[in-house]
Scaffold this motif. Structure first.
Motif, PDB file in Angstrom:
ATOM      1  N   ALA A  42      10.021  74.568  90.607  1.00 37.49           N
ATOM      2  CA  ALA A  42      10.633  75.894  90.479  1.00 37.49           C
ATOM      3  C   ALA A  42       9.941  76.905  91.389  1.00 37.49           C
ATOM      4  O   ALA A  42      10.599  77.737  92.026  1.00 37.49           O
ATOM      5  N   VAL A  43       8.606  76.846  91.460  1.00 39.36           N
ATOM      6  CA  VAL A  43       7.867  77.765  92.329  1.00 39.36           C
ATOM      7  C   VAL A  43       8.206  77.503  93.793  1.00 39.36           C
ATOM      8  O   VAL A  43       8.355  78.438  94.589  1.00 39.36           O
ATOM      9  N   SER A  44       8.344  76.237  94.157  1.00 40.30           N
ATOM     10  CA  SER A  44       8.722  75.889  95.528  1.00 40.30           C
ATOM     11  C   SER A  44      10.091  76.474  95.879  1.00 40.30           C
ATOM     12  O   SER A  44      10.288  77.034  96.968  1.00 40.30           O
ATOM     13  N   LYS A  45      11.037  76.371  94.940  1.00 40.50           N
ATOM     14  CA  LYS A  45      12.374  76.940  95.153  1.00 40.50           C
ATOM     15  C   LYS A  45      12.292  78.465  95.251  1.00 40.50           C
ATOM     16  O   LYS A  45      12.959  79.089  96.097  1.00 40.50           O
ATOM     17  N   LEU A  46      11.458  79.064  94.417  1.00 36.90           N
ATOM     18  CA  LEU A  46      11.277  80.515  94.435  1.00 36.90           C
ATOM     19  C   LEU A  46      10.735  80.974  95.790  1.00 36.90           C
ATOM     20  O   LEU A  46      11.223  81.948  96.377  1.00 36.90           O
ATOM     21  N   ARG A  47       9.736  80.271  96.294  1.00 35.66           N
ATOM     22  CA  ARG A  47       9.144  80.627  97.586  1.00 35.66           C
ATOM     23  C   ARG A  47      10.168  80.503  98.714  1.00 35.66           C
ATOM     24  O   ARG A  47      10.234  81.359  99.601  1.00 35.66           O
ATOM     25  N   THR A  48      10.975  79.447  98.660  1.00 40.05           N
ATOM     26  CA  THR A  48      12.011  79.254  99.679  1.00 40.05           C
ATOM     27  C   THR A  48      13.030  80.390  99.636  1.00 40.05           C
ATOM     28  O   THR A  48      13.440  80.921 100.677  1.00 40.05           O
ATOM     29  N   ASP A  49      13.435  80.776  98.413  1.00 45.68           N
ATOM     30  CA  ASP A  49      14.405  81.867  98.260  1.00 45.68           C
ATOM     31  C   ASP A  49      13.864  83.170  98.852  1.00 45.68           C
ATOM     32  O   ASP A  49      14.592  83.912  99.529  1.00 45.68           O
ATOM     33  N   ILE A  50      12.581  83.450  98.593  1.00 44.07           N
ATOM     34  CA  ILE A  50      11.977  84.690  99.100  1.00 44.07           C
ATOM     35  C   ILE A  50      11.891  84.660 100.623  1.00 44.07           C
ATOM     36  O   ILE A  50      12.182  85.654 101.298  1.00 44.07           O
ATOM     37  N   ASP A  51      11.506  83.515 101.179  1.00 46.46           N
ATOM     38  CA  ASP A  51      11.444  83.386 102.640  1.00 46.46           C
ATOM     39  C   ASP A  51      12.819  83.620 103.266  1.00 46.46           C
ATOM     40  O   ASP A  51      12.938  84.279 104.310  1.00 46.46           O
ATOM     41  N   GLN A  52      13.860  83.093 102.615  1.00 44.22           N
ATOM     42  CA  GLN A  52      15.218  83.268 103.138  1.00 44.22           C
ATOM     43  C   GLN A  52      15.656  84.730 103.050  1.00 44.22           C
ATOM     44  O   GLN A  52      16.317  85.243 103.958  1.00 44.22           O
ATOM     45  N   MET A  53      15.279  85.406 101.957  1.00 45.46           N
ATOM     46  CA  MET A  53      15.617  86.827 101.829  1.00 45.46           C
ATOM     47  C   MET A  53      14.924  87.649 102.910  1.00 45.46           C
ATOM     48  O   MET A  53      15.510  88.579 103.470  1.00 45.46           O
ATOM     49  N   THR A  69      14.086  86.582 105.861  1.00 49.24           N
ATOM     50  CA  THR A  69      14.748  86.271 107.129  1.00 49.24           C
ATOM     51  C   THR A  69      16.032  87.082 107.281  1.00 49.24           C
ATOM     52  O   THR A  69      16.366  87.545 108.376  1.00 49.24           O
ATOM     53  N   ARG A  70      16.746  87.259 106.150  1.00 50.72           N
ATOM     54  CA  ARG A  70      18.016  87.991 106.196  1.00 50.72           C
ATOM     55  C   ARG A  70      17.832  89.503 106.247  1.00 50.72           C
ATOM     56  O   ARG A  70      18.764  90.234 106.573  1.00 50.72           O
ATOM     57  N   THR A  71      16.639  89.980 105.881  1.00 51.69           N
ATOM     58  CA  THR A  71      16.406  91.423 105.829  1.00 51.69           C
ATOM     59  C   THR A  71      16.480  92.024 107.230  1.00 51.69           C
ATOM     60  O   THR A  71      15.875  91.514 108.175  1.00 51.69           O
ATOM     61  N   ALA A  72      17.208  93.105 107.337  1.00 50.95           N
ATOM     62  CA  ALA A  72      17.335  93.775 108.637  1.00 50.95           C
ATOM     63  C   ALA A  72      15.969  94.239 109.122  1.00 50.95           C
ATOM     64  O   ALA A  72      15.144  94.713 108.338  1.00 50.95           O
ATOM     65  N   LYS A  73      15.734  94.098 110.419  1.00 55.69           N
ATOM     66  CA  LYS A  73      14.431  94.447 110.984  1.00 55.69           C
ATOM     67  C   LYS A  73      14.078  95.913 110.755  1.00 55.69           C
ATOM     68  O   LYS A  73      12.921  96.269 110.622  1.00 55.69           O
ATOM     69  N   LEU A 117       9.569  92.519  99.692  1.00 52.00           N
ATOM     70  CA  LEU A 117       9.671  91.058  99.755  1.00 52.00           C
ATOM     71  C   LEU A 117       8.352  90.423 100.184  1.00 52.00           C
ATOM     72  O   LEU A 117       8.010  89.320  99.734  1.00 52.00           O
ATOM     73  N   GLU A 118       7.594  91.104 101.039  1.00 48.76           N
ATOM     74  CA  GLU A 118       6.277  90.591 101.426  1.00 48.76           C
ATOM     75  C   GLU A 118       5.344  90.556 100.218  1.00 48.76           C
ATOM     76  O   GLU A 118       4.543  89.635 100.060  1.00 48.76           O
ATOM     77  N   ALA A 119       5.452  91.585  99.358  1.00 47.23           N
ATOM     78  CA  ALA A 119       4.646  91.599  98.129  1.00 47.23           C
ATOM     79  C   ALA A 119       5.054  90.446  97.218  1.00 47.23           C
ATOM     80  O   ALA A 119       4.201  89.774  96.620  1.00 47.23           O
ATOM     81  N   TYR A 120       6.375  90.202  97.117  1.00 42.67           N
ATOM     82  CA  TYR A 120       6.857  89.069  96.330  1.00 42.67           C
ATOM     83  C   TYR A 120       6.271  87.763  96.868  1.00 42.67           C
ATOM     84  O   TYR A 120       5.828  86.904  96.107  1.00 42.67           O
ATOM     85  N   ARG A 121       6.312  87.622  98.194  1.00 40.08           N
ATOM     86  CA  ARG A 121       5.827  86.381  98.799  1.00 40.08           C
ATOM     87  C   ARG A 121       4.331  86.194  98.533  1.00 40.08           C
ATOM     88  O   ARG A 121       3.879  85.085  98.270  1.00 40.08           O
ATOM     89  N   MET A 122       3.585  87.291  98.586  1.00 39.74           N
ATOM     90  CA  MET A 122       2.148  87.215  98.319  1.00 39.74           C
ATOM     91  C   MET A 122       1.887  86.713  96.900  1.00 39.74           C
ATOM     92  O   MET A 122       1.070  85.815  96.676  1.00 39.74           O
TER      93      MET A 122
END
Length: 385
Positions: A224-235, A237-241, A250-255
């Motif tokens: 589940a944590v692996s899936k969560l990390r993948t979802d955050i990475d994808q979000m 990537t999709r976030t406008a620069k 999202l960076e805080a989430y990833r941390m």
């Protein structure tokens, strides 16, 4: 008193689960549980205090104190060591309870014979429900393992209380969430409305707090944590620069999602007998309790990030997504911890009102609510739980 190892902790939780599975009234269950905990931990006393109202604890079951004190002894939050545990949402562990600051002697209990005291809060998602206490005649502090084991048991008791396992006669054993209640808040958009509550994010219910196979639970947690990390990475990537604010969130989430300490604590809880879901919720409850005491706004916001991350992880583990199959009522009053402007726009003018646990007058959601002329209440503490 014997030391409580991980294996013994799992045995205790297994016995606790067996008691919960038996057909019994709420009071009988509580009586069996206090006997079970006292026996398993080698303590002479185990008592369970539950809230009969928002400010009053009531002794609901005991093994070792005077039986006639049950449903008679009551303490205000902050009163005595038991009230202190409930008020501060932190354990109290002392070898000499009568000499401890704030000690309150309750003569009807016959507790003067017992010197050592360990009290642990029964809480769920930061909400206080009661206190579980063990006591002994010997003047000694309980070990770190014993404190941890009782915290794990308290977490299971909180889940069972939420699920109605201890419903019985009297205010302290009454069914939860069945009485009228008022939530004070602040006005972010004036107006008056009436309707039916619609939860923006339905509460995840943990129905299996105890697990017998730690290895299998660790695998479930890691997947589940692996899936969560993948979802955050994808979000990310999709976030406008140009959207710096969203990227920082999202960076805080990833941390947090990659925090070794977070994972280690949950894995330790699993080793002691909790299911993966219960281990996540135990960490979430700890984070919410910290939110109440942290004065720094930045740190509180980071704890909110961890809380939201825990919700996402719980939904992955339980499969309890946002879509419950329920239909939006014709007069919905939206209730949420917080909400973004885009999500609020999705609901549009169908909403009769919005009530948030958090939020601010200057938030984007408040601006949208004013534009749509939807009454908005913010800072309604505890309304989603």
């Amino acid at each position: 008193m014997k030391q409580t190892s991980d294996t013994e902790s799992r045995k205790l939780l297994s016995r606790l689960q067996a008691v919960m599975a038996e057909a019994a009234a709420g009071q009988e269950r509580l009586d069996r549980i206090t006997h079970l905990i006292a026996d398993s931990m080698g303590a002479e006393v185990c008592s369970i205090y539950l809230l009969r109202d928002a400010e009053t604890l009531e002794l609901c079951a005991t093994q070792g104190l005077a039986p006639e004190a049950v449903h008679v002894t009551r303490l205000r939050l902050g009163e005595g060591l038991v009230g202190k545990v409930a008020r501060k949402a932190q354990p109290v562990n002392t070898a000499n309870a009568p000499s401890e600051k704030g000690f309150r002697y309750m003569p009807e209990t016959g507790e003067e014979r017992f010197s050592s005291f360990l009290g642990v809060p029964i809480q769920r998602l930061g909400e206080s429900m009661g206190v579980v206490v063990v006591q002994s005649k010997d003047e000694r502090e309980y070990s770190e393992d014993e404190v941890y084991a009782l915290e794990v048991v308290a977490m299971v008791l909180a889940e069972m209380t939420e699920l109605g396992a201890f419903v019985g006669e009297g205010a302290a054993l009454s069914a939860r969430h069945t009485s009228p209640v008022m939530f004070p808040g602040a006005t972010a958009q004036e107006g008056a409305s009436m309707g039916h509550v619609w939860l923006h994010e339905p509460r995840v219910v943990v129905t299996n707090p105890v697990a017998e196979d730690p290895a299998a639970e660790r695998i479930r947690l890691n997947e589940a944590v692996s899936k969560l990390r993948t979802d955050i990475d994808q979000m990310l990537t999709r976030t406008a620069k140009g959207d710096k604010e969203q990227a920082e969130v999202l960076e805080a989430y990833r941390m947090f999602a990659r925090s070794r300490g977070w994972m280690r604590r949950m894995e330790e809880d699993i080793e002691r007998g909790l299911s993966a879901e219960a281990a996540v919720e135990k960490e979430q409850s700890t984070a919410r309790a910290r939110m109440e005491t942290v004065p720094d706004a930045y740190l509180r916001e980071r704890l909110h990030d961890l809380d939201d991350l825990s919700n996402r992880l719980l939904r992955l583990l339980t499969g309890q997504g946002h879509d419950t199959g329920a239909e939006l009522p014709i007069d919905p009053v939206l209730v949420a911890r917080n909400i973004g402007p885009a999500e609020l726009l999705d609901y549009g003018r169908r909403l009769k009102g919005v009530v948030l646990e958090q939020g601010s007058v200057g938030s984007h959601a408040a601006i949208v609510a004013r534009a749509l002329a939807i009454p908005l209440v913010i800072h309604a503490k505890g309304i989603t739980t």
